[in-house]
Design an enzyme around this catalytic site. Structure first.
Site, PDB file in Angstrom:
ATOM      1  N   TRP A  13      -7.838  -1.313   1.013  1.00 10.95           N
ATOM      2  CA  TRP A  13      -6.842  -2.244   0.505  1.00 10.95           C
ATOM      3  C   TRP A  13      -7.394  -2.903  -0.752  1.00 10.95           C
ATOM      4  CZ3 TRP A  13      -6.380  -7.715   0.165  1.00 10.95           C
ATOM      5  CH2 TRP A  13      -5.075  -8.229   0.181  1.00 10.95           C
ATOM      6  N   CYS A  44      -0.745  -0.448  -0.618  1.00  9.78           N
ATOM      7  CA  CYS A  44       0.293  -1.336  -1.158  1.00  9.78           C
ATOM      8  C   CYS A  44      -0.085  -1.872  -2.534  1.00  9.78           C
ATOM      9  CB  CYS A  44       0.593  -2.480  -0.198  1.00  9.78           C
ATOM     10  SG  CYS A  44      -0.868  -3.419   0.334  1.00  9.78           S
ATOM     11  N   HIS A  82      -0.744  -7.468   2.823  1.00 13.57           N
ATOM     12  CA  HIS A  82       0.266  -6.651   2.147  1.00 13.57           C
ATOM     13  C   HIS A  82       0.632  -7.238   0.793  1.00 13.57           C
ATOM     14  CE1 HIS A  82       3.448  -3.792   1.582  1.00 13.57           C
ATOM     15  NE2 HIS A  82       4.358  -4.739   1.465  1.00 13.57           N
ATOM     16  N   TRP A  83       0.710  -6.346  -0.211  1.00 18.87           N
ATOM     17  CA  TRP A  83       1.123  -6.710  -1.562  1.00 18.87           C
ATOM     18  C   TRP A  83       2.513  -6.162  -1.859  1.00 18.87           C
ATOM     19  CZ3 TRP A  83      -1.789 -10.010  -4.193  1.00 18.87           C
ATOM     20  CH2 TRP A  83      -3.183 -10.021  -4.028  1.00 18.87           C
ATOM     21  N   ASP A 112       8.986  -3.574  -2.896  1.00 15.85           N
ATOM     22  CA  ASP A 112       8.126  -3.604  -1.699  1.00 15.85           C
ATOM     23  C   ASP A 112       7.952  -2.191  -1.170  1.00 15.85           C
ATOM     24  OD1 ASP A 112       6.861  -4.083   0.750  1.00 15.85           O
ATOM     25  OD2 ASP A 112       7.943  -5.958   1.061  1.00 15.85           O
TER      26      ASP A 112
END
Length: 216
Positions: A31, A165, A106-107, A123
């Protein structure tokens, strides 16, 4: 001592300081953290769009502060960036709800288009960050004096794993800026392709190396 040496500074670039541990995240499958996304935003601002005053890339740290402070304090963060003068503002949005530290899982990407009077939310995990996006838009409408602006869901390639993400956010930024250059608006932007997503980590490692960074 050895752990300190192994996490030395890999690149110092404007306001960004990337350590070896940050660079390792780009080798995946990991991540991406605030530091990598902030660095890429600064790279776009200072290298790719150096002479384009219409675009503003807001760092994840500043975005997090905007989400957490009172409405009266938002200007402290946006005014020095001349946000009122910009046509397109990019925000990397995180689901972290802790005010004073980095984190989250989460991005997603929120972009304000002043010409279109629209916020676009991209998203890569369907609606995972929808509530966070609506909350941030509510704050920004007041701060940017655009109460009539709408929030729209942008077309976004869906991630095929649980860790890309941040890569999707950066590739979407690239796609949106290309659309802005061509059309002067965001409407109609096409989603990034999977081959672009797969290549992005290596692309950023190359950028870091070209800027004089140390890649182990």
């Amino acid at each position: 001592m050895s752990s300190q040496r192994s996490d030395d500074v890999a690149l110092s670039y404007h306001e960004s300081c990337l350590r070896s541990s940050d660079v390792e995240l780009l080798k995946g499958p990991y991540w991406l953290n605030d530091q990598i996304i902030s660095f890429y935003f600064e790279y776009l601002e200072n290298e790719i769009f150096e002479n384009d005053a219409d675009l503003l890339f807001v760092s994840p740290e500043v975005t997090q502060c905007i989400r957490m402070v009172s409405a009266e304090e938002v200007g402290i963060f946006l005014d020095p960036l001349r946000a009122q003068e910009r046509s397109f503002l990019f925000f990397a949005l995180n689901d972290n709800i802790v005010a004073d530290q980095a984190g989250g899982s989460h991005w997603s990407l929120l972009v304000f288009s002043r010409p279109e009077k629209t916020f676009y939310h991209f998203d890569s995990s369907r609606t995972a960050n929808s509530e966070h996006a609506r909350h941030l838009v509510g704050i920004l409408k007041r701060a940017l004096h655009c109460p009539e602006a709408q929030l729209r869901t942008g077309e976004c390639l869906q991630q095929s794993n649980g860790y890309d993400c941040g890569v999707h956010v950066l590739c979407t930024v690239d796609a949106v800026t290309r659309q802005i250059r061509k059309q002067g608006k965001i409407e109609g932007v096409r989603s990034a392709r999977y081959d672009v997503i797969r290549a992005k980590r290596e692309d950023i490692l190359g950028i870091i190396e070209n800027l004089g960074g140390k890649i182990k």
